[in-house]
Motif scaffolding. Structure first.
Motif, short mmCIF file in Angstrom:
data_model
loop_
_atom_site.label_atom_id
_atom_site.label_comp_id
_atom_site.label_asym_id
_atom_site.label_seq_id
_atom_site.Cartn_x
_atom_site.Cartn_y
_atom_site.Cartn_z
N UNK A 329 0.86 -1.18 0.00
CA UNK A 329 0.00 0.00 0.00
C UNK A 329 0.90 1.24 0.00
N UNK A 330 0.74 2.13 -0.97
CA UNK A 330 1.62 3.30 -1.03
C UNK A 330 1.13 4.40 -0.08
N UNK A 331 2.05 4.92 0.73
CA UNK A 331 1.78 6.05 1.64
C UNK A 331 0.66 5.79 2.65
N UNK A 332 0.41 4.51 2.97
CA UNK A 332 -0.70 4.21 3.88
C UNK A 332 -0.32 4.37 5.35
N UNK A 333 0.98 4.39 5.66
CA UNK A 333 1.40 4.63 7.04
C UNK A 333 2.43 5.74 7.08
N UNK A 334 3.58 5.52 6.43
CA UNK A 334 4.61 6.56 6.33
C UNK A 334 4.57 7.09 4.89
N UNK A 335 4.24 8.37 4.70
CA UNK A 335 4.16 8.92 3.34
C UNK A 335 5.46 8.67 2.56
N UNK A 336 5.29 8.22 1.30
CA UNK A 336 6.45 7.98 0.45
C UNK A 336 6.98 6.56 0.50
N UNK A 337 6.51 5.75 1.46
CA UNK A 337 6.95 4.35 1.56
C UNK A 337 5.77 3.41 1.27
N UNK A 338 6.11 2.23 0.78
CA UNK A 338 5.10 1.17 0.59
C UNK A 338 4.97 0.39 1.90
N UNK A 339 3.76 0.03 2.25
CA UNK A 339 3.49 -0.70 3.49
C UNK A 339 3.03 -2.12 3.17
N UNK A 340 3.61 -3.10 3.88
CA UNK A 340 3.04 -4.45 3.93
C UNK A 340 2.54 -4.70 5.34
N UNK A 341 1.37 -5.31 5.43
CA UNK A 341 0.74 -5.48 6.74
C UNK A 341 0.34 -6.94 6.95
N UNK A 342 1.11 -7.62 7.81
CA UNK A 342 0.72 -8.96 8.22
C UNK A 342 -0.18 -8.85 9.44
N UNK A 343 -0.83 -9.93 9.81
CA UNK A 343 -1.67 -9.82 11.00
C UNK A 343 -2.12 -11.16 11.54
N UNK A 344 -2.48 -11.13 12.82
CA UNK A 344 -3.07 -12.29 13.49
C UNK A 344 -4.41 -11.83 14.05
N UNK A 345 -5.49 -12.52 13.64
CA UNK A 345 -6.84 -12.04 13.97
C UNK A 345 -7.13 -11.98 15.46
N UNK A 346 -6.65 -12.95 16.22
CA UNK A 346 -6.83 -12.86 17.68
C UNK A 346 -5.52 -13.19 18.37
N UNK A 347 -5.09 -12.28 19.25
CA UNK A 347 -3.89 -12.52 20.05
C UNK A 347 -4.23 -12.25 21.52
N UNK A 348 -4.41 -10.98 21.88
CA UNK A 348 -4.82 -10.67 23.26
C UNK A 348 -6.13 -11.36 23.61
N UNK A 349 -7.04 -11.37 22.65
CA UNK A 349 -8.35 -12.00 22.85
C UNK A 349 -8.20 -13.52 23.04
N UNK A 350 -7.23 -14.11 22.34
CA UNK A 350 -6.99 -15.56 22.48
C UNK A 350 -6.40 -15.89 23.86
N UNK A 351 -5.44 -15.09 24.30
CA UNK A 351 -4.84 -15.34 25.63
C UNK A 351 -5.93 -15.26 26.70
N UNK A 352 -6.78 -14.23 26.62
CA UNK A 352 -7.90 -14.10 27.57
C UNK A 352 -8.81 -15.34 27.51
N UNK A 353 -9.11 -15.77 26.28
CA UNK A 353 -10.01 -16.91 26.08
C UNK A 353 -9.45 -18.18 26.73
N UNK A 354 -8.17 -18.43 26.54
CA UNK A 354 -7.54 -19.65 27.09
C UNK A 354 -7.48 -19.60 28.61
#
Length: 564
Positions: A329-354
């Motif tokens: 994604x161009x300029x989506x976080x730092x203007x002038x740079x391309x952004x790649x965004x990985x992610x994990x749908x539940x992390x804090x919520x998973x720890x709470x759940x367990x």
């Protein structure tokens, strides 16, 4: 309200050395369960902080809703709290960030229901809502070219499938009456300024907009949302601004009264909450900490924003396509740079759940309360108690977790995956709970390692993790990420990096800094560096092999059950 430090000595030296009265910025962050605000100075130090819970509704499984009026009211409460006792004329700018939830308003900007009950105050489909599974499946079957910028597969958490769901399911009560579909960060900046221009961050990351080419008419027509093309995208945005750009004439008199701020102060084009966290940490000056990234460009840093869910933000000078990772994604976080965004749908919520779902949780709660500790601080000290002579991580030698209890966002982009635990015993005491908690934290860190490996295989060169968000306050979570990825972890001086990122936007909009990059470098500071324990590497490499086997086996089980 929590005061981080007193306001004495708030006068700052301006460029040129003249002593000026301090300039302040307000950052407002709308998370999943609360709205938070901070008063931040030019050095990026949080002087005052306040938070306020917000309502959530779950009318049925996988349907998650909020209210834009409720959220705006909470923004007003916290902003008034953080500017108490301050000369408000020293406040130069305001920045918002929020979850990428979908806000629906009619042509007169009044809330419309996103539910079958017709409850119009519940006018937000939350980011983690998974109602649009069949819609996203059909969108992905088109194999349209815009999908290349979301790792090849669109997530159910993006806006196109949710919009299609509204059209197919709430035609009369919502779709036909709708005048405006906002991403929540853009709704907030509209509410503050009356300007409907959208931030590139939201539109590029969640709506398929291209910073170079604009909207792709053929995509909307192909998926059955040709309505937007017909009215020149007026309902979803046809004016875009980079994050940190100043909006209109600043704060309107009405919004100023609501927020307890002076009318006319600069309001910035907004960011999604995770991206604000990335902005708040990734630019820090790391000189003197012995880090590999010291002599390297900012593209060697991966910002991991870990709260209810986790986002992994990497930037590059040229576009890099990573299968199963969103962007480039161009300029989506730092203007002038391309952004790649990985992610994990539940992390804090998973720890709470367990933890909360375990039979020993009431005992844990009672013991933690008696010691005036959080349950997680108690669990961390309990693990230290039971580990004996070995490193704490070795307690999970025969307990393994696959963490995708809410599907996999990156890098497998597979909504159908489920969570797995192997190595359960008949006992359910506090030791068992502590070890299950540890195995869950490790599983989340292995998920990060999998994302890092996918990004590096595609062309990123990463050497250091920059962590922020609620989970970064947990020392076990931080050390585990260092050990499992083999990378040092940098923590910010300000734990609330997302709020610093929002304030950076306000600082940029005010004109006090020449660019987002300059504001980011001046306002983010290193607090602590955690190095990996390399002597545990062999153990974690073995556990990582098991981790990868778990998902391979899960797919085999599914194939067996689908077979004739």
């Amino acid at each position: 309200m929590m005061w981080e430090q007193t306001r004495e000595g708030a006068g700052t030296t301006m460029p040129g050395g003249d002593q000026e009265p301090g300039s302040y910025y307000v950052g407002v962050d709308v998370g999943t369960g609360s709205v938070r605000a901070a008063l931040v100075d030019q050095r990026g130090i949080i002087l005052a902080f306040a938070d306020q819970p917000i309502n959530r509704w779950e009318p049925q499984f996988n349907h998650h809703e909020q209210s834009s009026e409720d959220i705006w009211a909470a923004c007003c409460v916290v902003t008034k709290q953080v500017v108490q006792g301050i000369d408000v004329n020293q406040i130069r700018g305001l920045g918002f960030d929020a979850t990428c939830s979908l806000v629906v308003l009619d042509k007169q900007f009044r809330p419309l229901p996103v539910n079958h009950e017709g409850e119009s105050h519940r006018n937000i489909i939350m980011w983690l809502d998974h109602r649009a599974v069949s819609q996203v499946h059909r969108i992905n079957e088109t194999k349209h070219r815009v999908l290349q910028c979301v790792g090849g597969v669109m997530s159910v958490e993006m806006q196109a499938p949710k919009l299609l769901w509204l059209k197919e399911n709430l035609r009369e009560t919502c779709w036909d009456k709708a005048g405006h579909f906002f991403d929540l960060p853009d709704f907030l900046s509209w509410k503050a300024t009356g300007v409907t221009a959208r931030s590139l961050c939201s539109l590029v990351c969640k709506w398929t907009y291209s910073a170079e080419k604009g909207w792709d008419d053929s995509f909307w027509k192909m998926v059955g949302l040709e309505d937007f093309v017909a009215d020149n995208y007026s309902k979803i945005g046809n004016q875009m601004l980079p994050p940190g750009a100043s909006l209109g004439n600043g704060l309107t008199p009405e919004a100023a009264k609501d927020l307890g701020l002076p009318a006319g102060i600069a309001v910035a084009a907004s960011l999604i909450d995770a991206h604000a966290g990335g902005l708040g940490v990734i630019g820090a000056d790391v000189r003197g900490y012995g880090l590999a990234c010291e002599g390297q460009p900012v593209t060697s840093r991966l910002a991991v924003i870990c709260g209810t869910s986790s986002c992994h933000m990497g930037i590059s000078k040229d576009p890099i396509f990573v299968p199963g990772v969103w962007g480039p994604y161009f300029s989506a976080m730092v203007p002038g740079f391309w952004l790649n965004e990985g992610g994990q749908s539940v992390t804090g919520k998973l720890i709470d759940h367990m933890v909360q779902g375990h039979a020993a949780f009431p005992e844990l709660q009672a013991k933690a309360t008696a010691r005036c500790q959080s349950v997680y601080a108690y669990l961390n000290s309990h693990l230290d108690l039971i580990k004996k002579a070995r490193p704490v991580g070795f307690l999970t030698v025969d307990l393994h977790v696959w963490p995708d209890f809410h599907g996999n966002r990156s890098p497998l982009a597979d909504l159908t995956l489920k969570g797995m635990v192997t190595g359960l015993k008949l006992s359910q005491d506090l030791d068992d709970l502590a070890i299950l908690y540890l195995a869950t934290v490790q599983a989340i860190a292995f998920g990060t390692r999998l994302i890092v490996e996918a990004m590096e295989a595609a062309g990123h060169s990463l050497s250091t993790l920059f962590l922020c968000g609620g989970l970064s306050k947990n020392p076990l979570f931080v050390q585990t990420h260092a050990d499992i990825t083999g990378m040092p972890v940098v923590l910010s001086q300000e734990a609330e990096s997302v709020l610093v990122g929002a304030a950076v936007l306000g600082a940029c909009a005010s004109g006090d800094f020449t660019s987002v990059q300059e504001a980011m470098a001046r306002m983010s500071k290193v607090g602590k560096v955690v190095f990996p324990r390399l002597e545990d590497k062999r153990y974690y490499d073995k556990k990582y092999q098991v981790f990868l086997k778990l998902v391979e086996h899960q797919k085999e089980y599914a194939a067996i059950m689908k077979g004739d």
